[in-house]
Design an enzyme around this catalytic site. Sequence first.
Site, PDB file in Angstrom:
ATOM      1  N   HIS A 199      -6.747  -0.887   7.965  1.00  0.00           N
ATOM      2  CA  HIS A 199      -5.787  -0.026   8.660  1.00  0.00           C
ATOM      3  C   HIS A 199      -5.948   1.427   8.236  1.00  0.00           C
ATOM      4  CE1 HIS A 199      -4.039  -4.095   8.047  1.00  0.00           C
ATOM      5  NE2 HIS A 199      -3.772  -3.986   9.337  1.00  0.00           N
ATOM      6  N   HIS A 253       0.801  -1.222   0.000  1.00  0.00           N
ATOM      7  CA  HIS A 253       0.000   0.000   0.000  1.00  0.00           C
ATOM      8  C   HIS A 253       0.839   1.280   0.000  1.00  0.00           C
ATOM      9  CE1 HIS A 253      -4.437   1.146   1.066  1.00  0.00           C
ATOM     10  NE2 HIS A 253      -4.003   1.755  -0.010  1.00  0.00           N
ATOM     11  N   ASP A 304      -9.902  -0.083   3.823  1.00  0.00           N
ATOM     12  CA  ASP A 304      -8.723  -0.713   4.430  1.00  0.00           C
ATOM     13  C   ASP A 304      -9.044  -1.084   5.877  1.00  0.00           C
ATOM     14  OD1 ASP A 304      -6.027  -1.209   5.378  1.00  0.00           O
ATOM     15  OD2 ASP A 304      -5.259   0.215   3.902  1.00  0.00           O
ATOM     16  N   GLU A 340      -2.091  -4.898  -2.149  1.00  0.00           N
ATOM     17  CA  GLU A 340      -1.803  -5.874  -1.086  1.00  0.00           C
ATOM     18  C   GLU A 340      -2.320  -7.286  -1.361  1.00  0.00           C
ATOM     19  OE1 GLU A 340       0.273  -5.384   1.439  1.00  0.00           O
ATOM     20  OE2 GLU A 340       0.311  -3.226   1.892  1.00  0.00           O
ATOM     21  N   ASP A 368      -3.377   3.479   7.965  1.00  0.00           N
ATOM     22  CA  ASP A 368      -2.180   3.825   7.189  1.00  0.00           C
ATOM     23  C   ASP A 368      -1.723   5.259   7.438  1.00  0.00           C
ATOM     24  OD1 ASP A 368      -2.218   1.241   6.279  1.00  0.00           O
ATOM     25  OD2 ASP A 368      -2.940   1.708   4.275  1.00  0.00           O
ATOM     26  N   ASP A 384      -7.073  -6.157   2.326  1.00  0.00           N
ATOM     27  CA  ASP A 384      -7.197  -6.558   3.733  1.00  0.00           C
ATOM     28  C   ASP A 384      -8.423  -5.930   4.403  1.00  0.00           C
ATOM     29  OD1 ASP A 384      -6.490  -4.042   4.860  1.00  0.00           O
ATOM     30  OD2 ASP A 384      -4.366  -4.597   4.991  1.00  0.00           O
ATOM     31  N   HIS A 437       4.332   0.949   4.162  1.00  0.00           N
ATOM     32  CA  HIS A 437       2.957   0.632   3.724  1.00  0.00           C
ATOM     33  C   HIS A 437       1.919   0.992   4.792  1.00  0.00           C
ATOM     34  CE1 HIS A 437       1.989  -3.705   5.348  1.00  0.00           C
ATOM     35  NE2 HIS A 437       2.684  -3.034   6.209  1.00  0.00           N
ATOM     36  N   ASP A 442      -7.659  -1.681  -0.442  1.00  0.00           N
ATOM     37  CA  ASP A 442      -6.716  -2.643   0.129  1.00  0.00           C
ATOM     38  C   ASP A 442      -7.504  -3.919   0.410  1.00  0.00           C
ATOM     39  OD1 ASP A 442      -5.034  -4.120   1.868  1.00  0.00           O
ATOM     40  OD2 ASP A 442      -4.108  -2.280   2.637  1.00  0.00           O
TER      41      ASP A 442
HETATM   42 MN   LIG Z   1      -3.460  -0.452   3.630  1.00  0.00          MN
END
Ligand SMILES: [Mn+2]
Length: 314
Positions: A119, A93, A117, A282, A121, A234, A134, A232
Amino acid sequence: MELLGVPFDGCGYRPGARLGPGAVRLAGLVPTLEKLGYSIADHGDLLVDQKDQTQPGGLRNFEPAHKAYRETASHVQTAIRNGKRPLVVGGDHSNAIGSVGGVLNELQGDCAVLWIDAHADLNTPATSPSGNLHGMPLAVLGGLPSGVTGLQDLQWKTLQDEFAKHPLDGGRIAWLGLRDVDPGEREALRSLRHEYAWTMYDIDRYGMVRAVEEFEKWLRNCGTKNLYISFDVDSLDPVLAPGTGTAVRGGLTYREMHLLAEMLCEMHSQGKCNLVGVEIVEVSPIIDTQNATAIIGVEWIASLFGKTILGSRA
Ligand SMILES: [Mn+2]
């Protein structure tokens, strides 16, 4: 659409996402979009230096990362300048530093970002538990200070001079799917005065329809119609999408992810936003099962670009 693969994962948690572009292509990205009526100019994959190159005291793999971001930004800028839509496939990412940075450079900052996402980030070198870029792209793009001194700070500023000439205001970033936010990121979220950060709790409580309706309202009030989507994988539940480096339990379900994509499709096809570009990042086939994560990523992109149960919306 102008497709570019960025097989760079030198700033991710573990290697694997460098194979993401190949996996996503094999999952049928191009023919799927062509079937929906889009013409795809495939620019292939960037040539990435895969050798580990970290200077003592510097950010991990800074040199090859910087090169990948610069080339990604240039691709994205050229696409937008030619009136085309960039479609970027990562890679880790951190590549969003190049892609979103390119968008912001080309549009003089006139763009909002939807960050789907697990996260936020938003770490900086000072707050990052791992030191991997990332987990930091939005801190770079948002113009946050590195919080450190020396070479890492110089490198951080180099990235910001190039990709955050028009820093991304916290009010122009919408987070969706959050469920793993570090303490330093919580502080950064507050300091950025964000107005849209939907966690999995919010999605459980209010549902995806409300999440997108609120997002639409947020976008109407954020001062730009231009939207870039950074997806992303994830964000998805690891039961569906196990092939990603930093999987976190409790993510978006199959149906939530499609509803999200279809509602976003309604928004851009009805002119409620100008979708300037999209990326999917990712995907790590080495920890995947039968390429399931790339396949689901392509399905998501198809829904975003008009695939519906009863026919194409595009
Ligand atoms: Mn990410």
